[in-house]
Write an enzyme that holds these catalytic residues in place. Structure first.
Site, PDB file in Angstrom:
ATOM      1  N   HIS A  34     -24.367  22.699   0.945  1.00 13.17           N
ATOM      2  CA  HIS A  34     -23.565  23.492   1.881  1.00 13.17           C
ATOM      3  C   HIS A  34     -22.094  23.263   1.550  1.00 13.17           C
ATOM      4  CE1 HIS A  34     -23.027  19.627   3.810  1.00 13.17           C
ATOM      5  NE2 HIS A  34     -24.333  19.528   4.038  1.00 13.17           N
ATOM      6  N   GLY A  36     -19.951  21.380   2.714  1.00 13.10           N
ATOM      7  CA  GLY A  36     -19.567  19.962   2.661  1.00 13.10           C
ATOM      8  C   GLY A  36     -19.737  19.413   1.247  1.00 13.10           C
ATOM      9  N   HIS A  37     -20.895  19.703   0.635  1.00 11.24           N
ATOM     10  CA  HIS A  37     -21.114  19.249  -0.745  1.00 11.24           C
ATOM     11  C   HIS A  37     -20.122  19.936  -1.688  1.00 11.24           C
ATOM     12  CE1 HIS A  37     -25.344  18.910   0.922  1.00 11.24           C
ATOM     13  NE2 HIS A  37     -25.193  17.710   0.408  1.00 11.24           N
TER      14      HIS A  37
END
Ligand code: PAF
Length: 285
Positions: A34, A36-37
């Site tokens: 997502h 965040g990654h």
């Protein structure tokens, strides 16, 4: 973008990439990527010449009753997101490759104290599994830099300690937690939430923010006088709270004042889904 599932072939591809580069940055993941990654990947891209990402759902960090079998696996979508993000190499090893004799038989790396607190207490063996796989991935990739998210702040502190204790020549960098518009920290496990649980979930971040502000604003206090009512409020709203605790940031020791850098950590369940989050609070100097 090179995709390698065979760890024996990895060395060949890496040495070809290294020929024309001086610094390798590595982002280990369990996939189901997502924003965040991807923020960590962009940070790695800005910090190095070659970016390597691993996708490996690590059985050693799941207890028998946890969600290893149902953990979301979305390899095609992950690879296309990583291609767009300009990643050079993706490592997708098999479980046999990482644990030829099974993960239960494998030597484990244990970081005492940091690894035993908070999530380490609620999920015995979890951080041993994380450290062991991260160490093995470091041995395979030999990065100069590795990037981890601050959403998993305890994991980040444990990895830093492991790297220092084992004298690994790797610069551990961290990226800030990415949040949905309503404040919920992005996590692969958010998709397990029912519609009503998803609507309730941002209360975790709101609670961390309001407790954090109260802790910073009260000159002399017992943190419990702020934290205990907040925990009860979360429980009343429908969370099952594993912990809501103020800890010193580098040792994770309990503290009762704001004279040192701290973080307020929370882990709470909505139905079967366990959510974690934290807020860092700088010392009042
Ligand atoms: O944070 C994660 O996704 C995992 O714990 C990690 C670091 C990839 C190890 O499996």
């Amino acid at each position: 973008m090179i995709v390698v599932s065979d760890t024996a072939a990895l060395e060949e591809h890496l040495s070809a990439l290294r020929d024309r580069a001086s610094r390798v940055a590595f982002v280990p993941t369990m996939g189901n990527l997502h924003e965040g990654h991807l923020a960590l990947v962009h940070q790695a891209r800005a910090a190095a010449d070659v970016v390597v990402v691993s996708i490996f759902v690590n059985p050693m960090q799941f207890a028998a009753h946890e969600d290893l079998d149902t953990y979301p696996r979305t390899l095609d979508d992950d690879l296309s997101a990583l291609r767009k993000a300009g990643v050079d190499l993706v490592l997708t090893p098999s479980t046999d490759d990482i644990y030829p004799d099974g993960s239960a038989q494998h030597t484990a790396i244990h970081v005492p104290e940091l690894g035993d607190a908070l999530c380490g207490k609620d999920r015995p063996g979890h951080f041993d599994g994380v450290c062991t796989v991260v160490y093995k991935l470091f041995q395979l990739v030999e990065p100069d830099i590795a990037v981890f998210g601050e959403k998993d702040l305890q994991q980040l502190l444990i990895i830093k300690k492991m790297v220092a204790d084992l004298s690994l020549p790797i610069d551990i960098q961290s990226g800030p937690t990415q949040r949905a518009g309503d404040g919920l920290a992005l996590s692969s496990r958010n998709q397990y939430l029912s519609a009503s649980a998803r609507a309730l979930a941002p209360l975790l971040w709101q609670t961390l923010q309001s407790c954090g502000a109260a802790l910073m604003a009260t000159p002399a206090h017992q943190p419990a006088s702020i934290i205990d009512p907040a925990k009860a409020e979360l429980e009343r709203a429908g969370f099952e709270v594993d912990y809501l605790e103020l800890r010193e940031i580098s040792t994770l020791q309990r503290v009762d004042n704001m004279d040192q850098d701290c973080a307020l950590f929370v882990a709470a369940r909505l139905g079967e889904t366990r959510l974690i989050d934290n807020i860092q609070l700088a010392a009042r100097r």
